[in-house]
Structure formats: C-alpha cells, structure tokens
Design an enzyme around this catalytic site. Structure first.
Site, mmCIF file in Angstrom:
data_model
loop_
_atom_site.group_PDB
_atom_site.id
_atom_site.type_symbol
_atom_site.label_atom_id
_atom_site.label_comp_id
_atom_site.label_asym_id
_atom_site.label_seq_id
_atom_site.Cartn_x
_atom_site.Cartn_y
_atom_site.Cartn_z
ATOM 1 N N LEU A 59 0.843 -1.199 0.000
ATOM 2 C CA LEU A 59 0.000 0.000 0.000
ATOM 3 C C LEU A 59 0.877 1.248 0.000
ATOM 4 O O LEU A 59 1.885 1.288 0.699
ATOM 5 C CB LEU A 59 -0.906 0.008 1.241
ATOM 6 C CG LEU A 59 -2.000 -1.063 1.263
ATOM 7 C CD1 LEU A 59 -2.685 -1.053 2.615
ATOM 8 C CD2 LEU A 59 -3.012 -0.830 0.178
ATOM 9 N N ASP A 106 -7.074 8.305 9.266
ATOM 10 C CA ASP A 106 -6.368 8.324 7.983
ATOM 11 C C ASP A 106 -6.036 6.892 7.601
ATOM 12 O O ASP A 106 -5.202 6.246 8.237
ATOM 13 C CB ASP A 106 -5.080 9.149 8.088
ATOM 14 C CG ASP A 106 -5.362 10.611 8.374
ATOM 15 O OD1 ASP A 106 -6.349 11.127 7.834
ATOM 16 O OD2 ASP A 106 -4.599 11.216 9.145
ATOM 17 N N LEU A 107 -6.683 6.373 6.577
ATOM 18 C CA LEU A 107 -6.586 4.969 6.210
ATOM 19 C C LEU A 107 -5.141 4.524 6.038
ATOM 20 O O LEU A 107 -4.410 5.064 5.206
ATOM 21 C CB LEU A 107 -7.377 4.704 4.926
ATOM 22 C CG LEU A 107 -7.386 3.254 4.424
ATOM 23 C CD1 LEU A 107 -8.043 2.342 5.454
ATOM 24 C CD2 LEU A 107 -8.090 3.161 3.075
ATOM 25 N N ASP A 108 -4.740 3.516 6.820
ATOM 26 C CA ASP A 108 -3.420 2.889 6.736
ATOM 27 C C ASP A 108 -2.273 3.885 6.906
ATOM 28 O O ASP A 108 -1.175 3.666 6.389
ATOM 29 C CB ASP A 108 -3.263 2.139 5.408
ATOM 30 C CG ASP A 108 -4.212 0.957 5.308
ATOM 31 O OD1 ASP A 108 -4.468 0.319 6.352
ATOM 32 O OD2 ASP A 108 -4.697 0.668 4.203
ATOM 33 N N GLU A 109 -2.515 4.986 7.614
ATOM 34 C CA GLU A 109 -1.473 5.985 7.819
ATOM 35 C C GLU A 109 -1.235 6.270 9.298
ATOM 36 O O GLU A 109 -0.621 7.268 9.651
ATOM 37 C CB GLU A 109 -1.831 7.280 7.076
ATOM 38 C CG GLU A 109 -1.846 7.124 5.562
ATOM 39 C CD GLU A 109 -2.043 8.449 4.831
ATOM 40 O OE1 GLU A 109 -1.926 9.501 5.489
ATOM 41 O OE2 GLU A 109 -2.313 8.416 3.623
#
Length: 293
Positions: free
Chosen positions: A205, A235-238
C-alpha cells in the site's frame, strides 16, 4: 510471651511494576523518577529513555520491583507528573491485556496470535474473536474462544460498529487487533478507540491496492515484499507505525509463493507489534512511535 527472630519473618511481597511516560524534555526527569521509586523501595530492573531533538519530547520506560501498593506509587507519581507535564501509565509487568481480535476470512494472523497466546509468548488474554464472516469460527472454537458474527454491509456498518463497541465495553477490552479484518473503521470508531487498535497490512500500500496485492506485485516483478503493523487512525493505513519487515523475492517466485511468504511476514510483524504494545514498549510520538525493545 514468645518472641520471633526478625530473620524468620516472611519478606514483604514485591510487585514488578512497569512505568511509561512522555513529557517535554528537560533536566531532572530521570532523577525524579528514579528518586520516587527509590523512596518506595523500588529496585529498578530495566530502564530505557529517549529524548527526541525534533519534537523536544522525552520518553521513558522503567521496570521496578517494589513492595509499595498501586495507591502509594500513584500518590508519589502524580506530583512528579504534574511538575514535568507528564503523560504516564503504571501497570504490572506481564499482566495479560484483555484483547478482542477482529477477522474476516484469512486465518494466518488469528491462528498465530492464538498460538502465541497459548504458548505464553504474548501477554494478552484474547477474550473473544469477532468477524464479519463465519469462516474462522471453527478456528476460534479450537482455541476455546467465543466467536461473534457481526456482518457488515454499507447499510449496516453503523449498527455493526455499535455492536463491536458494545463488545469492547461489556468485555472490558483494552486492545483491539485487526487480524486481516477487511473492513475500514469509521472515523467515529477510530476516535473512540484511539491508541487501542492495531492493524496489519501488506506494505505494498498504496502501490498495490485491492483484494489481490500479491498478484499485482508478481505482475510488476517486485524484489521485496513486506508487511506493516500500525495504530489505526481516521487516515486509512497511515497511523503511527509499530513494526515492519520484508522478505527478498525474485523472478523465480510464483504468485502462490509470494502469498505464502507475505502471510508469513504479516503474522510475524503483527505478533511483534501486539507483544510490544501489551508490554508497554510502544509510546506515541505524534505521527511516529518510540519502541523500547
């Protein structure tokens, strides 16, 4: 009236405490912490600290044996914490953290976590497993874990998250682990459980998104595959990263081999992240983490 030799008296029982803290950096912090522990008979068994020159924050993790009660230690810590504007936590070393594992269909991460828990490698108590599919209910049952089926659709997402939050509250859950749980948590749920949700994903990702990242990676001829474990935020995948690892691959690896290697990396990375969190070795530093291994 008989007297007893003092050397025959049973020694006071000691508790192994772990104290973690963060605060603005400055002189005297270590001295103050060590001093309050010494005043309560604390024998320090492990101590690590880090001052971040960029954020000007100080981080510390200390373990100590002491006969003092929690109430006594808290009373001693509070004025020191106020003096240095500390965020802190006190716990017993090795206490098993009450954990809820969320899953979908992939079994490798759940199986690894439950095996490590049974083997005594993880100081967690997985009190329940919940999934948006029922595929892993037999695996949970094999390990003696209750399974809760919480299906999720676009229309029922809010109700499903309310059901999961109810599980967290009723079961006194301290940690939620997304073990390849293929659902995106809402901003509201992320805020409600901030700092208490750990996720695992492949490190492709955002380069290789979707359901078959390893197939995409194979098509592109990647030379490294990996995985990342992080705290979940809106914050998606952050979210702040806890642990990462990689495996080197080459042109001879099939897609199936990439999938197998990727799953192996994912379970290892997630296992380390859960262990470090449950041992209070991870401290948040803004969008980053400080890991005292």
């Amino acid at each position: 009236m008989s007297t007893q030799n003092l050397t025959d008296a049973a020694p006071a029982e000691q508790t192994h405490w772990v104290l973690t803290l963060s605060c603005p950096d400055g002189p005297g912090i270590v001295h103050a912490v060590a001093g309050l522990l010494a005043e309560h008979g604390g024998n320090i068994t492990e101590s690590q600290q880090f001052g971040d020159p960029e954020t000007q924050l100080f981080f510390m993790r200390v373990q100590a044996l002491s006969t003092a009660s929690r109430e006594e230690l808290v009373a001693a810590i509070e004025p020191v914490a106020a003096r240095f504007s500390m965020t802190w936590n006190l716990d017993v070393v090795g206490r098993r953290m009450r954990t809820l594992v969320l899953v979908s269909k992939a079994a490798h991460c759940l199986n690894d976590l439950l095996f490590r828990e049974r083997a005594g490698d993880l100081p967690v108590d997985v009190v329940a497993v919940a999934g948006n599919h029922t595929d892993l209910a037999p695996l949970a049952a094999f390990y003696g874990k209750g399974f809760h089926h919480v299906p999720v659709t676009k229309e029922t997402k809010a109700a499903a998250e309310a059901q999961l939050l109810d599980l967290v509250t009723r079961m006194d859950i301290e940690l939620v682990v997304l073990a390849r749980y293929m659902q995106v948590l809402s901003d509201d749920m992320c805020r409600e459980l901030e700092g208490r949700v750990i996720n695992i994903h492949h490190s492709f990702l955002p380069s290789f998104k979707g359901a078959k990242p390893y197939h995409q990676a194979h098509d592109r001829g990647v030379k490294l595959i990996g995985a990342t474990s992080h705290y979940v935020t809106g914050d998606l995948d952050e979210g702040p990263i806890i642990e990462q690892d990689v495996e080197r691959v080459d042109h001879s690896h099939s897609t199936d081999r990439l999938v197998a290697l990727g799953q192996d990396v994912e379970r290892r990375v997630l296992g380390r992240a859960v262990r470090w969190h449950s041992e209070h070795r991870v401290l948040r530093n803004g969008h980053r983490t400080v890991i005292f291994r």
